[in-house]
Enzyme design. Structure first.
Site, PDB file in Angstrom:
ATOM      1  CE1 TYR A 151      -4.106   1.532  -0.216  1.00 15.75           C
ATOM      2  CE2 TYR A 151      -3.706   2.443   1.967  1.00 15.75           C
ATOM      3  CZ  TYR A 151      -4.464   2.385   0.816  1.00 15.75           C
ATOM      4  OH  TYR A 151      -5.587   3.163   0.696  1.00 15.75           O
ATOM      5  NE  ARG A 204      -6.758  14.066  -4.847  1.00 17.14           N
ATOM      6  CZ  ARG A 204      -6.198  13.538  -3.767  1.00 17.14           C
ATOM      7  NH1 ARG A 204      -6.349  12.255  -3.526  1.00 17.14           N
ATOM      8  NH2 ARG A 204      -5.488  14.280  -2.931  1.00 17.14           N
ATOM      9  CE  LYS A 222      -8.523   2.775  -1.365  1.00 17.21           C
ATOM     10  NZ  LYS A 222      -8.345   3.092   0.048  1.00 17.21           N
ATOM     11  CG  ASN A 278      -0.253   9.079   0.929  1.00 16.99           C
ATOM     12  OD1 ASN A 278       0.661   8.978   1.720  1.00 16.99           O
ATOM     13  ND2 ASN A 278      -1.520   8.859   1.276  1.00 16.99           N
ATOM     14  CG  ASN A 323      -2.788   4.699   5.098  1.00 19.86           C
ATOM     15  OD1 ASN A 323      -3.768   4.089   4.682  1.00 19.86           O
ATOM     16  ND2 ASN A 323      -1.765   5.006   4.325  1.00 19.86           N
TER      17      ASN A 323
END
Length: 437
Positions: A151, A204, A222, A278, A323
């Site tokens: 991730y 995005r 994810k 990020n 996160n």
């Protein structure tokens, strides 16, 4: 409210799949979609019926155990002679696999960290391609170390380079050329049950902009956390004595020394700096910059992980990773188990409050505001149970599989936790029994 789309079927628990779908909107030229074959749950010690044998088994990452196939299974599935004669335990397999990763770390310790992280991703991805059960065992047992690899922040580099990293399809891809055909395309996926859907248009990805079809990489990451954990504007600062700086700009270094020094005007005992953009090179500032400029009393959090800061005299400036991986697996699991068709604001609030309750007062006083990622499965269980209880309170539950809404309403908090834990998949090898179709 967010809409959760689910399908149901009569698939057995033992052969069920946690599926993820990624779709790009019709108005884009490229589209990426992903449904990944993942088990949501399994019944302990129950054999799995398979309709393939020989090399077909070894080439299927979901059923392949490699050298962990017992001699009985090798005879039953026509595998004798197709594998080395030695039978290994899954623990021995993992130890052997970890040697590769450790060797990489040794050889690359003086090289660029980004290159090393991407190399680790490649090694893990190759394991994912050939043995999914072992992949998730490695990920679960080393979640604190490998969450930043599967991730953020590494997944940003993966998306940027996905066309070169692509080895085998992990999803479904939809584009403008598929108008009018999408409903029939869904049936091309080789599993009937879809419990979880992740959707992206790739526009995005971690503040990196529109990556088109390569955006599928974020969904892969994810889903890996869904499985491993659930078993999901520039700030303008003036001298107005700010107490909190929140960076969501995707502009690296936006919190300059001048901006950070504005926090020195704060009358708050613990002013906060949240550099949330990020990946790492887009963060508004580093933990070291924040602590060294503002002072040792701040609370720092970032979207991608930074190392803690040595403040001297035995003091540590804690770098928290703010996160969404702490929440989305539990929200997804809790919604699935409750059978709710909608994710309400109350369910999201319950998840956030549950996460806050996972922290002790002593941890907060030390500037630690998020739990360790090594506790991610425990936290996910707690968050999921809170989501289920809130869905019950809002009369949104419909039940899931063998548990109906009435049973969920009767459960105490402790019983709900046990119910959630029972539905968290654990990556253990199941005995395989061949059945000719």
């Amino acid at each position: 409210m967010a809409q959760l789309i689910r399908t149901r079927s009569n698939f057995s628990t033992a052969t069920g799949r946690l599926q993820t779908w990624l779709l790009l909107p019709l108005f884009t030229d490229d589209a990426a979609g992903r449904i990944s074959r993942r088990p949501m749950m399994t019944e302990a010690a129950r054999p799995t019926i398979v309709h393939k044998r020989g090399l077909d088994i070894l080439h299927d990452p979901w059923f392949n155990k490699g050298t962990a196939f017992s001699m009985t299974e090798r005879d039953r599935l026509d595998l004798r002679g197709l594998l080395p004669p030695n039978v290994m335990t899954w623990k021995q397999q993992i130890d052997r696999f970890m040697v590769d990763l450790k060797r990489l770390e040794e050889h690359a310790k003086d090289g660029p960290s980004d290159t090393t992280a991407l190399a680790k991703w490649r090694i893990l991805n190759r394991l994912h391609d050939r043995n999914e059960t072992m992949y998730y065992k490695v990920l679960i047992e080393n979640i604190a170390e490998y969450a930043p690899i599967v991730y953020t922040p590494t997944v940003g580099m993966v998306c940027q380079n996905y066309s070169g990293l692509f080895r085998r399809p992990r999803g479904m891809y939809f584009s403008t050329a598929d108008r009018g055909e999408m409903m029939s395309m869904v049936y091309n996926w080789p599993a009937e049950q879809v419990d979880m859907i992740v959707v992206t248009d790739g526009s995005r990805i971690l503040g990196l902009g529109d990556l088109g079809v390569q955006g599928i990489g974020i969904a892969i990451g994810k889903l890996d956390l869904y499985v491993a954990a659930a078993g999901i504007n520039p700030q303008r600062v003036r001298k107005v004595r700010p107490d909190v700086l929140i960076g969501l700009s995707a502009v690296g270094g936006l919190f300059t020394k001048e901006v950070l020094e504005a926090l020195k005007e704060s009358t708050c005992a613990r002013p906060a700096v949240f550099a949330m953009s990020n990946p790492t090179n887009n963060a508004e500032c580093t933990a070291e910059q924040a602590f060294n400029t503002v002072g040792h009393h701040i609370v720092f959090a970032s979207g991608s992980p930074f190392p803690d800061v040595d403040l001297g005299n035995g003091q540590i400036g804690h770098s928290n990773q703010g996160n969404n991986m702490y929440l989305f697996p539990g929200i997804g699991l809790g919604t699935l188990i409750s059978g709710a068709r909608l994710i309400s604001d109350g369910m999201l609030q319950a998840a956030a409050e549950c996460l806050a309750e996972c922290m002790t007062q002593e941890e907060v006083q030390r500037g630690i505001i998020y739990p360790s990622t090594s506790r991610i499965r425990e936290i996910t269980m707690e968050v999921a149970a809170s989501v289920v209880k809130e869905a019950v309170a809002e009369d949104l539950v419909e039940g899931y599989r063998e548990t109906d809404a009435r049973e969920l309403r009767r459960m105490s908090k402790e019983e709900t936790l046990e119910h959630v834990e029972k539905h968290m998949w654990v990556p253990n090898y199941a005995a395989l029994v061949y059945h000719k179709q």
